[in-house]
Write a protein that holds these residues in place. Structure first.
Motif, PDB file in Angstrom:
ATOM      1  N   ASP A  23       0.810  -1.228   0.000  1.00 26.29           N
ATOM      2  CA  ASP A  23       0.000   0.000   0.000  1.00 26.29           C
ATOM      3  C   ASP A  23       0.838   1.270   0.000  1.00 26.29           C
ATOM      4  OD1 ASP A  23      -2.302  -1.507  -0.062  1.00 26.29           O
ATOM      5  OD2 ASP A  23      -2.783  -1.225   2.070  1.00 26.29           O
ATOM      6  N   ASP A  26       1.385   1.923  -3.601  1.00 27.24           N
ATOM      7  CA  ASP A  26       0.195   1.947  -4.448  1.00 27.24           C
ATOM      8  C   ASP A  26      -0.311   3.386  -4.509  1.00 27.24           C
ATOM      9  OD1 ASP A  26      -2.138   1.512  -5.837  1.00 27.24           O
ATOM     10  OD2 ASP A  26      -3.093   0.282  -4.282  1.00 27.24           O
ATOM     11  N   SER A  29      -3.898   4.030  -5.476  1.00 25.46           N
ATOM     12  CA  SER A  29      -4.887   3.284  -4.668  1.00 25.46           C
ATOM     13  C   SER A  29      -5.749   2.374  -5.536  1.00 25.46           C
ATOM     14  CB  SER A  29      -5.771   4.239  -3.865  1.00 25.46           C
ATOM     15  OG  SER A  29      -4.979   4.991  -2.974  1.00 25.46           O
TER      16      SER A  29
END
Length: 162
Positions: A23, A26, A29
């Motif tokens: 995450d 990322d 998202s």
């Protein structure tokens, strides 16, 4: 039954660590990361594959049609297996220190930056100039302009308490 519960707990904790690390990179998202970030993610999880091993992992993770991105659903099972099998463990502090001592043929307790840079570019898997610059910026003692490798080794080794 307790063993199964414990194993499930270990897997869940491992997958949570993987998810958290993924995450961070990322940025959109959308459960994908740039393929160039995979090595950083893997190393942040305490695994230290060689560049060739990393290339193999990335080839496994990319879809049949490489897009430059890796999807979370492909990354999670592969990384879970790597972590649970304890693959690509970091080198021990003692072994790393021994390597520096081999390079320090005069037994001075330090290496010259140019000397280390030469070894890193001419032996084994060569470092890029950017990697050398980054390493030297962390390794060179600013007062003495040498690499006090005992201090450097203790600073750069990974505490593998998991």
């Amino acid at each position: 039954m307790a063993d199964k519960s414990n194993a499930e707990s270990i897997i869940a904790e491992t997958q949570k660590r993987i998810s958290n690390a993924f995450d961070v990179f990322d940025h959109e998202s959308n459960k994908t990361v740039d393929v160039r970030e995979i090595g950083t993610i893997i190393r942040s999880l305490g695994c230290f594959p060689s560049e060739a091993e990393l290339h193999d992992i990335i080839a496994e993770l990319e879809d049949e049609e490489p897009t430059g991105f890796v999807r979370y659903e492909k990354f999670l099972p592969t990384m879970t297996k790597i972590l649970l099998e304890r693959k690509f463990r970091p080198i021990t502090e003692d072994l790393l220190l021994q390597a520096f001592e081999v390079l320090d043929q005069q037994k001075k307790g330090h290496l010259e930056p140019e000397e280390l840079a030469k070894y890193l570019t001419q032996e084994g898997e060569p470092f890029t100039q950017e990697e050398i610059d980054e390493m030297l910026s962390a390794a060179v003692d600013p007062d003495k302009n040498v690499i006090l490798y005992k201090e450097f080794v203790s600073m750069m080794t990974f505490d593998d308490t998991r």
